[in-house]
Design an enzyme around this catalytic site. Structure first.
Site: not given
Ligand code: PGA
Length: 254
Positions: A14, A98, A170, A176, A216
């Protein structure tokens, strides 16, 4: 772990890491992951770190991905990056659609499919992201939302192009937040997407396409998630920013 499809685990950094921080992270990862052959490992740094990271992963088992690209080949599109520019840094994968881009940049399924076509035209492998919000899941809309996203974002791709396309499921509520889908929820949703691919393409495509889970993912839940028959890898955000935790996710998945 004996999987039908080779696992693909990608780190989505990111908007984190300067070029020098990215270089330090990828160097540490190289040391941790020297002998890993069972999993396709991909890192997706920000654009500004691609040049440094590209040099560092030469002759390693780590592949390079970008986090986004333009649907256009070149021209007057201020601030955009084209597929051809990514290719110069040996980028092989590109994350498209995304949920953060769907939310903040208002990316539509139609735009994402244009980007997927542009990626394939440049021989980049798109990682096309789909996922429902908590309100959509709780409102019984999950399957409808996912079907619209999958059909719209992959519109017009051929069966051959699908072989070089990765899907990332996702759930927005798991990104997150520390809240992961249960293994049963992940498996059930992946199986739903795989079934959809039969009706959109054919049985062979559906059997071959790799579907990553994201949201996560961490060392403590990777093994169980990757153990599900229709989960073929992970798209990892937060836990990919640390060499130890990202490599533990990979090692725990083997
Ligand atoms: P995260 O993000 O592992 O921090 O939950 C996953 C993503 O957005 O690809």
């Amino acid at each position: 772990m004996n999987k039908e499809r080779k696992l693909i685990i990608a780190g989505n950094w990111k908007m984190n890491k300067t070029a020098s921080e990215a270089l330090a992270l990828v160097k540490a990862l190289k040391l941790e992951l020297t002998n890993i052959k069972e999993v396709d490992v991909v890192v997706c740094p920000p654009f500004t770190a691609l040049a440094e990271v590209a040099k560092a992963v030469l002759e390693s088992n780590i592949r390079l991905g970008a986090q986004n690209m333009s649907e256009q080949g070149n021209g007057a599109f201020t601030g955009e990056i084209a597929a051809g520019m990514l290719k110069e840094f040996s980028v092989r994968y590109v994350i498209l659609g995304h949920s953060e881009r769907r939310q903040y940049q208002k990316e539509s399924n139609e735009l994402i499919s244009k980007k997927a076509h542009a990626a394939h035209a440049a021989s980049l492998h798109p990682i096309v992201c789909v996922g429902e919000t908590l309100a959509e899941r709780e409102g019984g809309q999950m399957e409808k939302v996912l079907e619209t996203q999958v059909r719209g974002s992959l519109a017009g791709l051929t069966a051959e192009q699908m072989d070089d396309t990765v899907i990332a499921y996702e759930p927005v509520w798991a990104i997150g937040t520390g809240r992961t889908a249960t293994t049963a929820q992940a498996q059930e949703t992946h199986a739903f997407i795989r079934k959809l691919l039969v009706s959109m393409f054919n049985q062979a495509v559906s059997r071959r396409v790799r579907i990553q889970y994201g949201g996560s993912v961490k060392p403590s839940n990777a093994r169980e998630l990757m153990g599900q028959p229709d989960v073929d890898g992970a798209l990892v955000g937060g836990a990919s920013l640390d060499a130890r935790s990202f490599s533990e996710i990979i090692k725990n998945s083997i």
